[in-house]
Design a protein around this motif. Structure first.
Motif, PDB file in Angstrom:
ATOM      1  N   ALA A  72       0.625  -1.094  -0.010  1.00  0.00           N
ATOM      2  CA  ALA A  72      -0.027   0.112  -0.029  1.00  0.00           C
ATOM      3  C   ALA A  72       0.908   1.354  -0.014  1.00  0.00           C
ATOM      4  N   PRO A  73       1.613   1.614  -0.973  1.00  0.00           N
ATOM      5  CA  PRO A  73       2.475   2.733  -1.069  1.00  0.00           C
ATOM      6  C   PRO A  73       1.633   4.005  -1.334  1.00  0.00           C
ATOM      7  N   LEU A  74       0.320   3.909  -1.874  1.00  0.00           N
ATOM      8  CA  LEU A  74      -0.445   4.943  -2.342  1.00  0.00           C
ATOM      9  C   LEU A  74      -1.459   5.214  -1.294  1.00  0.00           C
ATOM     10  N   PRO A  75      -2.047   6.649  -0.941  1.00  0.00           N
ATOM     11  CA  PRO A  75      -3.204   6.413   0.101  1.00  0.00           C
ATOM     12  C   PRO A  75      -4.343   5.861  -0.707  1.00  0.00           C
ATOM     13  N   THR A  76      -5.039   5.026   0.315  1.00  0.00           N
ATOM     14  CA  THR A  76      -5.985   4.287  -0.276  1.00  0.00           C
ATOM     15  C   THR A  76      -7.592   4.904  -0.410  1.00  0.00           C
ATOM     16  N   ASN A  77      -7.573   5.902   0.298  1.00  0.00           N
ATOM     17  CA  ASN A  77      -8.977   6.369   0.409  1.00  0.00           C
ATOM     18  C   ASN A  77      -8.689   8.097   0.207  1.00  0.00           C
ATOM     19  N   ALA A  78      -9.826   8.572  -0.387  1.00  0.00           N
ATOM     20  CA  ALA A  78      -9.898   9.782  -0.468  1.00  0.00           C
ATOM     21  C   ALA A  78     -10.223  10.417   0.751  1.00  0.00           C
ATOM     22  N   SER A  79      -9.795  11.765   1.250  1.00  0.00           N
ATOM     23  CA  SER A  79     -10.141  12.309   2.655  1.00  0.00           C
ATOM     24  C   SER A  79      -9.728  13.663   2.807  1.00  0.00           C
ATOM     25  N   GLY A  80     -10.315  14.314   3.870  1.00  0.00           N
ATOM     26  CA  GLY A  80     -10.184  15.808   4.021  1.00  0.00           C
ATOM     27  C   GLY A  80      -9.135  15.798   5.136  1.00  0.00           C
TER      28      GLY A  80
END
Length: 224
Positions: free
Chosen positions: A87-95
């Motif tokens: 998981a080297p990338l952010p797995t969810n969009a977030s604020g």
């Protein structure tokens, strides 16, 4: 050429002194990747963060927040597939969410270990591990897990260091395969921008030639 040789010799000397326990000394590894005039024009804070070699158990820490993380549909799918390699990338969009970064020396490779802790609205924070190694055709590689990595180019702009992917690869021991462009996720660009008073912005963008922008993350950090 003479400058490069001189820098390498100085870097070697700094490394040996650091291992001898003389404390944090000047590190030439990032400096060698950027033309001297461009490096000298960078703000002092930026040069200081990328010009210190950490000795023994020393760790450099930075705290702050993720202002936003945006994922397209294709970007979200890519992030989920990347779970298979750590998981080297952010797995969810977030604020807005708390974040922290820790950097330590990787004595085995002569590079650095980077650990990123990203808070989420629900559940445990996401932890991302990677290792920067000063090797390969571009002089810098980021290894992200499962044998996968990317070769990076580095350039200095007015108030920022910009890291951009040159190509991606998979490596197992002495076997190394360069991923074809059609199999690569696109171009990854990371920007470390000076904000003053010990603060900096971190921006991550992954852009695919067909699917457009996959990942866009903007974060603010301060020296620990």
């Amino acid at each position: 050429m003479g400058e490069q040789v001189s820098d390498r010799a100085a870097a070697s000397g700094a490394a040996s002194h650091a291992e001898a326990g003389d404390g944090i000394l000047y590190d030439y590894r990032f400096r060698r990747l950027v033309p001297r005039a461009a490096w000298d024009a960078l703000p002092d804070d930026v040069r200081r963060r990328f010009a210190k070699r950490l000795c023994g158990p020393a760790v450099a820490t930075y705290s702050g927040e993720i202002v936003w993380t945006r994922l397209s549909a294709a970007g979200w799918l890519l992030a989920q597939l990347c779970r298979l390699i750590g998981a080297p990338l952010p797995t969810n969009a977030s604020g807005p969410a708390p974040a922290a970064v820790a950097v330590s020396e990787d004595r085995a490779s002569g590079g650095q270990c980077w650990t990123r802790l990203y808070g989420r609205r629900r559940g445990y924070p996401q932890v991302i591990h990677s290792a920067k190694r000063f090797a390969g055709t571009t002089g810098l590689e980021e290894h992200i897990g499962g044998g996968f990595g990317m070769a990076l180019t580095v350039r200095a702009e007015a108030d920022a260091l910009v890291f951009a992917s040159d190509h991606y690869f998979w490596q197992a021991g002495r076997i190394r395969l360069r991923l074809p462009r059609w199999l690569a996720p696109g171009t990854t660009v990371v920007t470390h921008q000076h904000l003053g008073s010990g603060r900096f912005a971190f921006d991550l963008k992954v852009t695919h030639p067909l699917f457009g922008e996959l990942v866009n993350q903007h974060a603010l950090f301060r020296d620990g």
